[in-house]
Motif scaffolding. Structure first.
Motif, PDB file in Angstrom:
ATOM      1  N   LEU A   1       0.793  -1.228   0.000  1.00  0.00           N
ATOM      2  CA  LEU A   1       0.000   0.000   0.000  1.00  0.00           C
ATOM      3  C   LEU A   1       0.832   1.288   0.000  1.00  0.00           C
ATOM      4  O   LEU A   1       0.453   2.269  -0.633  1.00  0.00           O
ATOM      5  N   ARG A   2       1.959   1.291   0.690  1.00  0.00           N
ATOM      6  CA  ARG A   2       2.720   2.530   0.830  1.00  0.00           C
ATOM      7  C   ARG A   2       3.995   2.550  -0.006  1.00  0.00           C
ATOM      8  O   ARG A   2       4.549   3.607  -0.275  1.00  0.00           O
TER       9      ARG A   2
ATOM     10  N   ILE B   1      -5.551  -6.324  -8.853  1.00  0.00           N
ATOM     11  CA  ILE B   1      -5.402  -5.715  -7.534  1.00  0.00           C
ATOM     12  C   ILE B   1      -4.751  -6.670  -6.543  1.00  0.00           C
ATOM     13  O   ILE B   1      -5.110  -7.841  -6.466  1.00  0.00           O
ATOM     14  N   ASN B   2      -3.820  -6.154  -5.758  1.00  0.00           N
ATOM     15  CA  ASN B   2      -3.203  -6.931  -4.691  1.00  0.00           C
ATOM     16  C   ASN B   2      -4.246  -7.219  -3.621  1.00  0.00           C
ATOM     17  O   ASN B   2      -4.836  -6.294  -3.054  1.00  0.00           O
ATOM     18  N   GLY B   3      -4.473  -8.499  -3.334  1.00  0.00           N
ATOM     19  CA  GLY B   3      -5.463  -8.875  -2.335  1.00  0.00           C
ATOM     20  C   GLY B   3      -5.149  -8.321  -0.959  1.00  0.00           C
ATOM     21  O   GLY B   3      -6.048  -7.944  -0.208  1.00  0.00           O
ATOM     22  N   ILE B   4      -3.868  -8.227  -0.628  1.00  0.00           N
ATOM     23  CA  ILE B   4      -3.474  -7.740   0.691  1.00  0.00           C
ATOM     24  C   ILE B   4      -3.824  -6.258   0.873  1.00  0.00           C
ATOM     25  O   ILE B   4      -3.905  -5.767   1.992  1.00  0.00           O
ATOM     26  N   ALA B   5      -4.063  -5.559  -0.207  1.00  0.00           N
ATOM     27  CA  ALA B   5      -4.428  -4.138  -0.137  1.00  0.00           C
ATOM     28  C   ALA B   5      -5.909  -3.938   0.163  1.00  0.00           C
ATOM     29  O   ALA B   5      -6.364  -2.801   0.309  1.00  0.00           O
ATOM     30  N   MET B   6      -6.674  -5.051   0.258  1.00  0.00           N
ATOM     31  CA  MET B   6      -8.113  -4.948   0.462  1.00  0.00           C
ATOM     32  C   MET B   6      -8.590  -5.794   1.634  1.00  0.00           C
ATOM     33  O   MET B   6      -7.988  -6.798   1.976  1.00  0.00           O
ATOM     34  N   ASP B   7      -9.689  -5.363   2.209  1.00  0.00           N
ATOM     35  CA  ASP B   7     -10.471  -6.152   3.149  1.00  0.00           C
ATOM     36  C   ASP B   7     -11.821  -6.379   2.503  1.00  0.00           C
ATOM     37  O   ASP B   7     -12.203  -5.648   1.581  1.00  0.00           O
ATOM     38  N   PHE B   8     -12.571  -7.369   2.994  1.00  0.00           N
ATOM     39  CA  PHE B   8     -13.872  -7.679   2.409  1.00  0.00           C
ATOM     40  C   PHE B   8     -14.972  -7.466   3.449  1.00  0.00           C
ATOM     41  O   PHE B   8     -14.846  -7.882   4.599  1.00  0.00           O
ATOM     42  N   ILE B   9     -16.031  -6.803   3.015  1.00  0.00           N
ATOM     43  CA  ILE B   9     -17.209  -6.606   3.864  1.00  0.00           C
ATOM     44  C   ILE B   9     -18.385  -7.314   3.192  1.00  0.00           C
ATOM     45  O   ILE B   9     -18.793  -6.933   2.086  1.00  0.00           O
TER      46      ILE B   9
ATOM     47  N   GLY C   1     -20.555  -8.830  -1.744  1.00  0.00           N
ATOM     48  CA  GLY C   1     -20.105  -7.807  -0.805  1.00  0.00           C
ATOM     49  C   GLY C   1     -19.222  -6.771  -1.474  1.00  0.00           C
ATOM     50  O   GLY C   1     -19.198  -6.638  -2.694  1.00  0.00           O
ATOM     51  N   THR C   2     -18.479  -6.078  -0.621  1.00  0.00           N
ATOM     52  CA  THR C   2     -17.661  -4.956  -1.070  1.00  0.00           C
ATOM     53  C   THR C   2     -16.225  -5.126  -0.604  1.00  0.00           C
ATOM     54  O   THR C   2     -15.975  -5.477   0.553  1.00  0.00           O
ATOM     55  N   PHE C   3     -15.299  -4.870  -1.492  1.00  0.00           N
ATOM     56  CA  PHE C   3     -13.876  -4.883  -1.169  1.00  0.00           C
ATOM     57  C   PHE C   3     -13.484  -3.448  -0.845  1.00  0.00           C
ATOM     58  O   PHE C   3     -13.756  -2.529  -1.624  1.00  0.00           O
ATOM     59  N   VAL C   4     -12.851  -3.265   0.325  1.00  0.00           N
ATOM     60  CA  VAL C   4     -12.478  -1.926   0.787  1.00  0.00           C
ATOM     61  C   VAL C   4     -10.968  -1.848   0.965  1.00  0.00           C
ATOM     62  O   VAL C   4     -10.285  -2.862   1.105  1.00  0.00           O
ATOM     63  N   CYS C   5     -10.450  -0.640   0.986  1.00  0.00           N
ATOM     64  CA  CYS C   5      -9.025  -0.411   1.187  1.00  0.00           C
ATOM     65  C   CYS C   5      -8.627  -0.898   2.585  1.00  0.00           C
ATOM     66  O   CYS C   5      -9.260  -0.540   3.583  1.00  0.00           O
ATOM     67  N   ALA C   6      -7.582  -1.704   2.658  1.00  0.00           N
ATOM     68  CA  ALA C   6      -7.107  -2.240   3.934  1.00  0.00           C
ATOM     69  C   ALA C   6      -6.501  -1.151   4.818  1.00  0.00           C
ATOM     70  O   ALA C   6      -6.393  -1.325   6.018  1.00  0.00           O
TER      71      ALA C   6
END
Length: 158
Positions: A49-50, A146-154, A69-74
């Motif tokens: 991410l950084r 998209i890098n999966g680690i950059a996202m969380d799932f709701i 659901g929705t994928f959000v920024c981790a």
């Protein structure tokens, strides 16, 4: 002497890094110091991410994820993508044919020796991945890789 001075001034003026200037002009709703990000993110999340790293292909549990659901920024929780726009690209990273409107911002990078369209979180500027023109032709033709680690799932509420 005047020629030498003119050459020195020209070099000073034109040797500035254009991308560094562009980075200074970017502004995001969520801004934190590098130390603050390091405190909040895991080592791997911080790297992606950084620092714009890339996770290994096929390493993310979100790659084959299909629940609604929705994928959000981790990093900041900003909504980025919906499951309904996810598809199996076979590349090893979660892929989407489009983002949630206003969820992502775009830039470019040349780290591999050619220009690629980079995807960032529009809220915090975190690096998410890249966009390519080899997505599903029946929708947008785009592949947001998209890098999966950059996202969380709701999950979607029933």
């Amino acid at each position: 002497m005047k020629k030498l001075l003119l050459i020195a001034v020209s070099i000073a003026l034109f040797s500035c890094n254009g991308t560094a200037q562009e980075k200074e002009q970017e502004s995001f709703e969520v801004t934190k110091s590098e130390a603050e990000w390091k405190k909040e993110l895991s080592e791997n999340e911080f790297a992606v991410l950084r620092q714009a790293a890339t996770e290994p292909p096929f390493s993310s549990e979100l790659n084959n994820f299909k629940k609604p659901g929705t994928f959000v920024c981790a990093a900041c929780g900003n909504e980025l993508y919906r499951t309904e726009n996810k598809f199996m690209s076979g590349t090893g990273w979660p892929s989407f044919d489009r983002a949630i409107e206003g969820g992502v911002a775009y830039g470019s990078d040349t780290k591999l020796g050619y220009q690629r369209d980079e995807v960032h979180c529009a809220r915090c500027g975190g690096h998410l991945g890249h966009v390519f023109n080899d997505g599903p032709k029946e929708t947008t033709g785009k592949r947001h890789c998209i890098n999966g680690i950059a996202m969380d799932f709701i999950p979607k509420k029933q």
